[in-house]
Motif scaffolding. Structure first.
Motif, mmCIF file in Angstrom:
data_model
loop_
_atom_site.group_PDB
_atom_site.id
_atom_site.type_symbol
_atom_site.label_atom_id
_atom_site.label_comp_id
_atom_site.label_asym_id
_atom_site.label_seq_id
_atom_site.Cartn_x
_atom_site.Cartn_y
_atom_site.Cartn_z
ATOM 1 N N SER A 69 -10.657 8.899 -2.050
ATOM 2 C CA SER A 69 -10.413 7.628 -1.387
ATOM 3 C C SER A 69 -11.433 6.585 -1.832
ATOM 4 O O SER A 69 -12.114 6.753 -2.857
ATOM 5 C CB SER A 69 -10.421 7.819 0.127
ATOM 6 N N HIS A 70 -11.586 5.539 -1.057
ATOM 7 C CA HIS A 70 -12.295 4.356 -1.531
ATOM 8 C C HIS A 70 -13.789 4.578 -1.734
ATOM 9 O O HIS A 70 -14.380 3.981 -2.636
ATOM 10 C CB HIS A 70 -12.080 3.192 -0.549
ATOM 11 N N ASN A 71 -14.418 5.410 -0.904
ATOM 12 C CA ASN A 71 -15.873 5.515 -0.942
ATOM 13 C C ASN A 71 -16.403 6.856 -1.442
ATOM 14 O O ASN A 71 -17.598 7.136 -1.282
ATOM 15 C CB ASN A 71 -16.455 5.231 0.451
ATOM 16 N N SER B 7 -6.596 8.481 -5.953
ATOM 17 C CA SER B 7 -5.162 8.472 -5.638
ATOM 18 C C SER B 7 -4.899 8.269 -4.155
ATOM 19 O O SER B 7 -3.796 7.876 -3.768
ATOM 20 C CB SER B 7 -4.514 9.779 -6.107
ATOM 21 N N ALA B 8 -5.886 8.530 -3.297
ATOM 22 C CA ALA B 8 -5.711 8.369 -1.859
ATOM 23 C C ALA B 8 -6.391 7.114 -1.324
ATOM 24 O O ALA B 8 -6.576 6.976 -0.116
ATOM 25 C CB ALA B 8 -6.249 9.603 -1.125
ATOM 26 N N THR C 174 0.826 -1.195 0.000
ATOM 27 C CA THR C 174 0.000 0.000 0.000
ATOM 28 C C THR C 174 0.861 1.246 0.000
ATOM 29 O O THR C 174 1.766 1.381 0.810
ATOM 30 C CB THR C 174 -0.933 0.005 1.238
ATOM 31 N N LEU C 175 0.550 2.189 -0.871
ATOM 32 C CA LEU C 175 1.365 3.384 -1.012
ATOM 33 C C LEU C 175 0.807 4.560 -0.236
ATOM 34 O O LEU C 175 1.499 5.540 -0.011
ATOM 35 C CB LEU C 175 1.464 3.764 -2.497
ATOM 36 N N THR C 176 -0.469 4.501 0.144
ATOM 37 C CA THR C 176 -1.075 5.625 0.831
ATOM 38 C C THR C 176 -1.857 5.122 2.016
ATOM 39 O O THR C 176 -2.283 3.967 2.075
ATOM 40 C CB THR C 176 -2.038 6.385 -0.098
#
Length: 329
Positions: A260-262, A217-218, A16-18
């Motif tokens: 982010s994801h959501n 990207s996050a 994981t990068l972030t």
């Protein structure tokens, strides 16, 4: 089993990068700057209706979004089958799916939190195909059953990609939002509720169609790139999925900066989203709509956004990064 799973989760963390992102401000973010994205960011010309249908092969009801002027003047509407993320329901994507319907698409989503295999999306396609042939249905002769797309979020993104691969050519294109890495999918099936490891998405099985890969990207679990090659670590990033997609398949990808994801669940901002939402759905409206307009209705203005190098997406660097495409003209 749990020791192995925890070890693989640790590997996923290393890849994981972030880090995770919770709520930020509710002010609009990722608002479009390019003319093409601005066009398809706006609501389309149609008012939108919503209803339920029954049922997929698992007995789950469908939610449907469609233009209020369904079939007017003999128009036949393309179909988009939607896949929910794990533990999510169609209503959590209402703003996005209503937006697509306003542009003339009929959107169908099974109320099912376990759609990674793509079966539920294909069931939705079958359901609407039957409705199109049924003289008693409001969808009778109003659907273009030769112009079908799939779209999904997280596990549902795997479902969209699998539906494309397993549709026998019926589904022409897929848009994946926050497609998770194969490691997360296969290592902890109890947590992610995937039906089986073989249902983790693998674009190398694609032989036709087109795919647009989008990620935030996050997002800590849908990475833009990975530090370890896919030959060693498998497909754990948007870059790896894009690279693994055969060149014979039309493909593009990009990362939406800062989300982010959501964020995809915004209504349209993050107020009603519990976690992992920064700006809301704003950035996921324009280019996904344009992609479907291009791939399913042959809209040349929309198509111009995705041409490698010269397309608008490639010059729109305020909100987007990591742009790639094999579309040359």
């Amino acid at each position: 089993m749990w020791t192995r799973s925890l070890g693989m989760v640790a590997m996923a963390a290393a890849l994981t990068l972030t880090g995770g992102v919770a709520h930020a401000d509710a002010a609009p973010g990722n608002l479009p700057t390019g003319d093409i994205e601005k066009t398809y960011f706006q609501q389309g010309p149609s008012a939108v209706m919503r209803q339920q249908g029954c049922c997929d092969t698992g007995g789950d009801k469908y939610d449907l979004w469609y233009p209020a002027n369904l079939g007017k003047d003999g128009v036949r509407h393309p179909i988009i089958a939607w896949g929910d993320g794990t533990w999510a329901h169609p209503g959590q994507y209402d703003y996005l799916l209503s937006h697509l319907a306003s542009w003339g698409f009929v959107v169908i989503a099974a109320d099912n939190t376990n759609v990674g295999s793509g079966r539920e999306l294909l069931d939705g396609v079958d359901y609407l195909t039957r409705q199109n042939a049924d003289p008693g249905s409001p969808f009778h002769d109003a659907l273009d059953t030769d112009s079908i797309g799939a779209m999904g979020h997280s596990q549902g993104a795997s479902g969209a990609l699998n539906a494309l691969a397993r549709s026998g050519g019926r589904i022409k294109t897929a848009v994946t939002i926050e497609l998770v890495g194969q490691l997360i999918c296969s290592a902890i099936p109890l947590a992610t509720q995937f039906q089986a490891p073989e249902d983790c998405a693998d674009p190398r099985t694609l032989t036709s169609g087109s795919v647009l890969y989008l990620n935030g990207s996050a997002d800590p679990i849908s990475q833009s790139a990975q530090p370890i090659s896919s030959q060693l670590a498998g497909l754990q990033s948007a870059q790896a999925y894009y690279d693994a997609t055969p060149d014979s398949v039309t493909k593009a990808r990009a990362s939406l900066n800062g989300t982010s994801h959501n964020d995809i669940q915004g209504q349209p901002a993050c107020d009603v989203v519990q976690n992992d939402c920064v700006h809301g759905v704003y950035g996921f409206l324009g280019y996904p709509t344009a992609w479907f307009m291009d791939q399913l209705t042959h809209d040349q203005r929309a198509h111009a956004a995705f041409v490698s190098g010269s397309g608008e997406l490639f010059s729109e660097n305020t909100n987007w990064s990591n742009q790639q495409s094999n579309i040359t003209r």
